[in-house]
Every structure is written in structure tokens, then in C-alpha cells.
Design a protein around this motif. Structure first.
Motif: not given
Length: 865
Positions: A818-841
Motif C-alpha cells: 500500500l505505501n509503495t503504491i500511494t507514494r508512487a501515486i503522489a510522487t509520479q502523478g499517477l492518475t490511472s490503474v494502467e499507470a500504476i501497473g506501468a510504474a510498479l507492475q
């Protein structure tokens, strides 16, 4: 060498490729050539490799809990069943089977029980799962026929999901539906009192009042009639009972659903104006005291509109177990014969008895599951054989069921591990597990697949069909049970199905009787001289005397138990994403415990506030049947006055979390299926003197008011709480961990009344305990991962400064926290589930975590507004 086999979990029936590693394990991958999953796997299937160890296995027969030889155990079983039969008659013996059995095993059990012992007291845990669908199908179609196939989900323009959390319970079908929606704009309606993970893809969520499904589909039937959407030609040619069903539907009140008028109107409009409609239904429909009527209310709408048996349209029941369908096909229910033949039909009975050349055949239906264990409690059943299921946990009013089994004269349990039920048995027989046994299973769209062995039989474990046949031989029926392989069992079964086909039944696989069994590819039945595969009923041809379907008048009924001042909450039960049944398999996989590691209850924020329940505290739930203690999850996923709790925990994993102890043994009068989603409960805060979290390299058996134990990658983890604090925490912890001599490092905070203790073997951490007066706050996965390391720094309860804490696992397939995901959303400006997948798998494995990723994104966007 890689082996093609089939996943042992839900009824999707995914193909699996297993590559043994030569050390008792295997690498697991989805089979890209299997028509059910096309290479996809869910988190449970992907983690199958972690479940293959022998640590928890029963590897030798047990008599009275002591190791015994096979001959002694089988002689005893045969002698006790024969004596019971001679003294008390066939009604005094019973079998309780499981959708975990392979079809060949099921067939042999049914042949022994119905054809040779002469008892119809043979039922299955599928009675708890899909019995209402079976009854509804038989009333409407004349047989238990699933009309459609999985491809219909991808060819429909509207998919209605009723009482089905597809995202968590059938994740691969959810992936297929999600892909179709993205590709062709399929509309999705989710009908469920609870906002589940499946609602991520819903264009419309209808949170109807519990138990009001029939009222909703009656309203739909009226709308179809009033808006000109009835297929008059189809009804005139192929359907009986339309007018009576419509009249009853007009008499029911849609207000029972509690739905907003606008949402109800949208649903009616979409269904009436869309030709290609599939209605998927599951346990939310079946597990009801009026489940059969709910099934028929759905079938009525598809029959009236002619939307059945053609591409992209039809009612579709998705089953909960890997071989629930196979069990139904071999007559695994107390009111059926093999091959969809009817037990109470004299011609069918004579045909089966003649084929088997059997000495006896019951004339009437036997006892269904709830009735069966009631008869055990009353002493009417004196010899009971349970195979691959855990009724002491999974049956409604589970406490009473456990007491009944404990008091039975003679109990045999065939299983692979010790369970709450095996501990009550006089004889335990070690069976082969997935990966070791060979046979067939049938999935929800009638596809028969081979389950192939890729590991050797461990210890003295044997195939279920061989165990049953050996008992039959000892009882004098060796000639009828003399098969040398499961292929011979299957060939006999296929030949019997040819007789069923000649009698006009739907189930006919006689074309497979001479097939190459070892090489058998996934094959959808029927496979006979009259019909090959495909869909049913698009052009009529129902299996009733006049070949017409029956529309059944349905009067909606509320759940039997009514809420009131004493029990004001309605309890809904179900599954979680990464666990299966009572966790005898998934509980072995550390990866699967990291998402949700303990039993919980979901409760609405306003109800929680009124009761004084804070998130992560503990609540005591009571019903007229029993009591449970669960972790509190405050959420608006449930409506006010409703709560949800999962059903997976046992005496081994969380003794106060056994949720079926709260469920009354109330059943549908037609199907005999229990009402598992509408118990009534009272809820009150538990006020522990302390909360704790423990990790250990060895299993723990805590002495605490509440505990929930799970495996971790390094050993075990355990949540704890107690009403009284021990006088000496170090002494208590040493007893908990079984470490009387280990070095103890401790930190005590007298102001906060907290303790942290680590037990060392030299520099290596063997166990640790964290105690506080409130729910313990620490990085649990980090602590569990540090166990066994040469580092006492885990007493800090979180990573060192500068080291990121991944947080609780959200994506079990790729182990993303969870913390890895929330950090990536905040720091990388992720705005979609697909973007989370591309960044973190995350979300790119089985996809079952995608709804949670979407929820995290939604909360982040709301906070930013």
C-alpha cells in the motif's frame, strides 16, 4: 517436463501448466491453450506452488488418532459400515462429499452408496453452494443444464451480475469481462447489497435490500411484458406458464428492493432494450431460504424474452468449487442419480441399477446436508464418511454440526491435512492432493478438463476412488469395483451417460468412452451421437415431457430471520480475494496471507459510531446460534444495519472467527440450501486489556481471548488480544513461543503501557511480541520479514530511517504494498490503474487488485480537490 492440468480452486476451471522442480515443488503458469482462462490465473492459482509442501499432510491412516496400516483401517471401515447396514438399515449410513473430489472419485462414491449400500444419504458441500441453481434449472428446463458458455460474457452488450463478486470470487472471468467492456463497451450492472470490488467496472450498482432479488426480477418480467420486449414467438413455441408467472410478478411490490426509482428504471430500460444480455448469478442468489425461487425469477425473464442459448445471451450460474459441476453430473446430491437421471423416476432407477448390476437402489431422495447432520445429531445416522470437506467449520450452525460429528457412532474422514473435522473422526484416511491425483473436473460452462498428476504420491496417501473401491471389495462387491485405473472409471461413467442420452437427458459424454484419456483435451459436453457441445435452448428443446420450458410463478419472500431490538443487524457472509474455503490449501501460501491476515467485520461508519466501534478494534458478534470476535473494518461498502464477514477461519487459524457458528441452519424448502447471507446478529465492542502482534519461526498456540494466526515467508505471524494482562509478559511470551531458554531483549514503556520483546538464538531473532493497550501500530510485513535475521532492530517495529516501508500488501501476485503504491501515486502523478501497473507492475498479474488500486486513486483525487 511440464504437465498440463487444472486449477483446484473455483468453478472457472482454469488450465494450469505445472513444471516440477524435482524437490517436491513446481513452477506454476496459466495454460494459454485452455479455453477457460487462456493463460490467465488469479492470485490463488498463481500461488499454487507455495501450497505443495508436506508439512501439514496426513501421510498414514489413523485409527483413534494413532498411525495404522491401510489393511487395518480399511477392514475397520468396511466392518463398521457393514454392521451398521445389517443392524440399522441403509438409512443409518451416509456420505458427505466435496467439490474438491474429481469426477471419477465422485462416481465411485455414488455407485457404492446408492447402488450397493442402498442409501441415498449421500450429499455434498455443493449443497451449500449451488443447490438452488440445480433446483431452479430442473424446474424450468427439466434438467440441471447450464445453457451458455464463457464466450457469452464477451459477446453480450449487457452483463448483469447478481449476488456475484466476480472480481474476488471468479477473478479470471472478471478479467475476461473487463477486457470485453474495454474493447466493445459492454454495459455492466452489479446487483448486490454490498459495494464489492466488482463495482469497479459497474455502469450501475443496485444495492438492493437483502433477499429482495425475486422482487426485482418480477419487476423486470412485468416491464418486459408492458414494454413489448417479450418474444411472443419463442414463448408460444417453447415455454409454458408465462401468464401465471406474469400474474404473480404483477402482484409483487418492487418497493421491497429499497432501490431508488431512477436506478430501478435505468436497469429495466437497459434490459428491455438490449437483446444480448447475460445474467450471471452466484451465491448471493443461491444461499437463501428462497434461493430456488430467485433462480427461477431470473430464468423467467430470459425465457420470456427469448434471450437464452444464443451468442451473448442467457442466464449463467457460476459455481464456487472446481468440480461442483462434476459432482452434479455424477449424482452427488441426495436427490439425483448419475448423468442427470432422476432418483425418483422408476425407469431411470432401473436403467442405472441394471447398468451397475447392483443389489440395491433407494426409492426416494436421501437427506440433504443440513438434514443429514441433524440426523447425525439425533442418532439416526450411525456411520458417516466425510471426504475432502470441513463441515465442522463450513456448515451453518457449525458448532452444533461439530457436536453431532463428535457424538456419531463411527466417523471416517478422507482428507489431506488435519482439520477441525478430522480431529473428530474415528478413522482418518490419507488421500492424494492436487498435483498427485489424476482424473477429470467439469467447470461452470460444462467443459471437462483433465487434472493430471505431476508429483509422486507422498507417504501412504491413496486416490479417493481406490480407497472407496477397496472398502467395496471388502464388503463383497469387488467385481463391480475392480477398475485398475481412473481411465477405466471414466470409461464406465461415459458409457452410462450414453444410456442417459437414450432416455432423453442432456448429459451424454458417451463419445468419450473410447477416447485417449491421458491426452483428453478440454471438452465441453455433450459429446454423444445426438449433440456435440455448444449452447442449449436457443431453439427450444427443453428436457421436460412436452419439450417446453416452465416459467415458475414466484412470490418474493424475505429472509426467515427478522432483525429486531435483540439482533438488529443483518449479517452477509462470503469470501475474500486471496483465500479459499477454510484455508487448508491457501493458508499454506504466505503470499496469500499478506493482503488480509485475520477475520473481520465490515460495518457502516454511522453504525460503528453509534456502537462505539473504532477502526481496527475488536467486536463481539452474537446470534441465536453462536458468537464470534472479529476485527472491525469501518466502511461505507455496506449499508446501515448490514454487516459483512468472510467465512475462511477455523480453530487452527482464528477460533473466535468461525463465522458459520453464527448462521442458522435455515434452508430453502425446494433445494435444501442454507440461508448463509441473512443471519441476524447483535454487535458490541470487545474491551481488551491489551492488543498484541507476534512473529515466530515456529507455530504458536496462544492462550488469549482473541488470536488469528497466519503464515509468513519467514515463519508465522499472529494478531492477539486479551481481557486480562498477564503478570509477567516475558514468561507469557516464552510459553507462547516455546522458548524457555532463549535470550530475551525487551523494551517497556510504562507510560504507554506497551512492551516489545525479542527472543534470540545468539544474534538470530526467533520470535518477537509487541503489546499495547490499543491496536498495535507497526509495519507488520517488515517485522515478519526480519524474523530469523541476525538483527534485533525489528523491535523498532518499522524500517530504519531512509528505508521505505512497502506497507500492507495490495497486489499479492507481484507483492506490491500500500505505501509503495500511494507514494508512487503522489510522487509520479499517477492518475490511472494502467499507470500504476506501468510504474510498479501492480495489477498486471491476475488483476484482482485493480478495484483496490482504483479506490486508492479515487481517494487521492478526492483529497486533492
Amino acid at each position: 517436463m511440464s504437465i498440463r492440468t487444472t486449477c483446484p480452486y473455483c468453478g472457472v476451471g482454469c488450465g494450469v501448466i505445472a513444471t516440477p522442480d524435482g524437490a517436491g515443488g513446481a513452477r506454476i503458469a496459466g495454460d494459454p491453450d485452455h479455453p477457460a482462462n487462456r493463460g490467465r490465473l488469479c492470485s490463488k492459482g498463481a500461488a499454487l506452488g507455495q501450497t505443495l509442501g508436506l508439512d501439514a499432510r496426513v501421510l498414514t491412516p489413523l485409527i483413534g488418532g494413532q498411525p495404522a496400516e491401510w489393511d487395518a483401517a480399511l477392514d475397520l471401515v468396511a466392518a463398521r459400515f457393514a454392521a451398521t447396514l445389517a443392524e440399522h438399515g441403509p438409512e443409518a449410513v451416509a456420505f458427505y462429499l466435496s467439490g474438491q473430489m474429481l469426477t471419477e472419485d465422485y462416481y465411485v462414491a455414488n455407485k457404492l452408496a446408492k447402488g450397493f449400500l442402498g442409501t441415498a444419504n449421500i450429499d455434498t458441500n455443493s449443497r451449500l453452494c449451488m443447490a438452488s441453481t440445480v433446483a431452479g434449472h430442473r424446474r424450468a428446463f427439466g434438467t440441471d443444464t447450464v445453457p451458455g458458455i464463457y464466450d457469452d460474457l464477451e459477446e453480450a452488450d449487457l452483463v448483469v451480475l447478481v449476488g456475484s463478486n466476480l472480481a474476488w470470487c471468479h477473478p479470471v472471468l472478471f478479467q475476461r469481462l473487463s477486457a470485453a467492456r474495454a474493447a466493445r463497451g459492454t454495459r455492466v450492472v452489479v446487483i448486490d447489497p454490498r459495494r464489492t470490488a466488482t463495482c469497479e467496472i459497474a455502469d450501475l450498482h443496485l444495492p438492493l435490500a437483502p433477499g429482495s432479488d425475486a422482487a426485482l426480477f418480477n419487476a423486470l418480467l412485468v416491464a418486459l411484458a408492458d414494454r413489448g420486449a417479450v418474444d411472443r414467438g419463442y414463448v408460444a413455441a417453447h415455454v409454458a406458464g408465462f401468464e401465471a408467472a406474469l400474474a404473480e410478478a404483477r402482484a409483487s411490490d418492487p418497493a421491497m428492493t429499497g432501490l431508488p426509482a431512477g436506478d430501478l428504471e435505468t436497469f429495466l430500460d437497459w434490459f428491455c432494450t438490449t437483446e444480448r444480455v447475460v445474467t450471471v448469478f452466484s451465491q448471493g442468489i443461491n444461499q437463501s431460504s428462497s434461493g430456488t425461487d430467485k433462480v427461477n425469477a431470473i430464468l423467467n425473464c430470459h425465457l420470456a424474452s427469448g434471450r437464452i442459448g444464443r451468442p451473448g445471451m442467457g442466464p449463467f450460474s457460476v459455481t464456487g468449487q472446481p468440480n461442483a459441476m462434476g459432482g452434479r453430473e455424477v449424482g452427488g446430491l441426495a436427490n439425483m442419480l448419475a448423468c442427470h437421471l432422476e432418483l425418483e423416476n422408476p425407469a431411470h432407477r432401473a436403467a442405472v441399477q441394471g447398468f451397475w448390476a447392483s443389489p440395491a437402489m433407494p426409492q426416494a431422495s436421501g437427506l440433504k446436508a443440513v438434514e443429514m447432520f441433524r440426523a447425525v445429531a439425533e442418532g439416526r445416522i450411525r456411520a458417516l464418511w466425510i471426504i475432502h470437506t470441513n463441515p465442522a467449520v463450513s456448515m451453518p450452525d457449525a458448532g452444533a454440526v461439530a457436536a453431532a460429528i463428535r457424538g456419531c457412532d463411527f466417523v471416517v474422514v478422507s482428507d489431506i491435512t488435519q482439520t477441525d473435522t478430522t480431529r473428530l473422526a474415528h478413522v482418518v484416511l490419507p488421500a492424494l492432493a492436487w498435483g498427485e491425483k489424476s482424473g477429470t473436473v467439469t467447470n461452470s460452462d460444462r467443459t471437462i478438463s483433465r487434472q493430471r498428476a505431476f508429483l509422486p504420491a507422498p507417504g501412504q496417501a491413496r486416490a479417493d476412488w481406490r480407497i472407496l473401491a477397496e472398502v467395496a471389495r471388502r464388503m463383497g462387491w469387488g467385481a463391480a469395483f475392480g477398475w485398475q485405473s481412473e481411465a477405466e472409471v471414466f470409461a464406465e461413467y461415459a458409457a452410462l451417460s450414453g444410456i442417459a442420452g437414450q432416455l432423453g437427458r442432456d448429459f451424454d459424454i458417451s463419445g468419450l468412452a473410447g477416447a485417449d484419456y491421458d491426452a483428453l483435451p478440454p471438452t465441453r459436453w455433450p459429446v454423444g451421437p445426438r449433440r456435440q457441445g455448444g449452447r442449449f435452448f436457443g431453439a427450444g428443446g427443453f428436457f421436460t415431457p412436452d419439450a417446453r420450458a416452465r416459467m415458475i410463478p414466484v412470490a418474493p419472500r424475505p429472509p426467515v430471520a427478522a432483525t429486531g431490538p435483540r439482533y438488529p443487524f443483518r449479517l452477509n457472509t462470503g469470501r475474500i480475494r486471496d483465500q479459499w474455503h477454510t484455508m487448508t490449501r491457501t493458508g499454506l501460501a504466505p503470499r496469500l496471507t499478506q493482503h488480509i491476515a485475520e477475520p473481520f467485520v465490515e460495518i457502516h461508519p454511522e453504525d460503528a459510531a453509534a456502537l462505539g466501534l473504532a477502526p481496527a478494534t475488536l467486536a463481539c458478534l452474537t446470534s441465536p446460534e453462536g458468537e464470534a470476535i472479529l476485527r472491525v473494518a469501518v466502511t461505507d461498502r455496506v449499508a446501515r444495519g448490514q454487516v459483512f464477514a468472510p467465512m475462511h477461519w477455523t480453530a487452527d487459524t482464528a477460533p473466535t472467527g468461525r463465522i458459520d457458528r453464527l448462521v442458522a441452519a435455515v434452508t430453502d424448502p425446494v433445494s435444501g440450501q442454507p440461508e448463509s447471507k441473512a443471519a441476524v446478529v447483535a454487535i458490541a465492542p470487545l474491551a481488551p486489556a491489551w492488543y498484541g502482534f507476534a512473529v515466530s519461526t515456529a507455530p504458536m498456540q496462544p492462550d488469549a481471548t482473541y488470536w488469528a494466526r497466519a503464515r509468513s515467508e519467514t515463519g508465522w505471524r499472529c494478531e492477539l488480544a486479551g481481557l486480562e494482562a498477564p503478570a509477567d509478559w516475558e514468561a507469557w511470551a516464552r510459553a507462547l513461543f516455546g522458548l524457555p531458554e532463549a535470550i530475551c531483549l525487551s523494551v517497556e514503556d510504562r507510560i504507554r503501557r506497551s512492551w516489545r520483546l525479542a527472543f534470540m538464538d545468539g544474534r538470530r531473532v526467533l520470535a518477537a511480541l509487541f503489546v499495547a493497550p490499543e491496536p498495535v501500530e507497526l509495519a507488520r510485513n517488515h517485522v515478519a520479514e526480519r524474523l530469523g535475521a541476525e538483527d534485533a532492530g525489528l523491535l523498532a517495529g518499522r524500517p530504519a530511517q531512509g528505508v521505505p516501508d512497502p506497507g500492507p500488501i495490495v497486489c499479492a501476485c507481484l507483492t506490491v504494498g500500500l505505501n509503495t503504491i500511494t507514494r508512487a501515486i503522489a510522487t509520479q502523478g499517477l492518475t490511472s490503474v494502467e499507470a500504476i501497473g506501468a510504474a510498479l507492475q501492480a495489477g498486471t498479474g491476475c488483476g484482482a487488485c485493480r478495484p483496490e488500486l482504483a479506490a486508492l486513486l479515487a481517494r487521492r483525487l478526492e483529497a486533492a480537490e
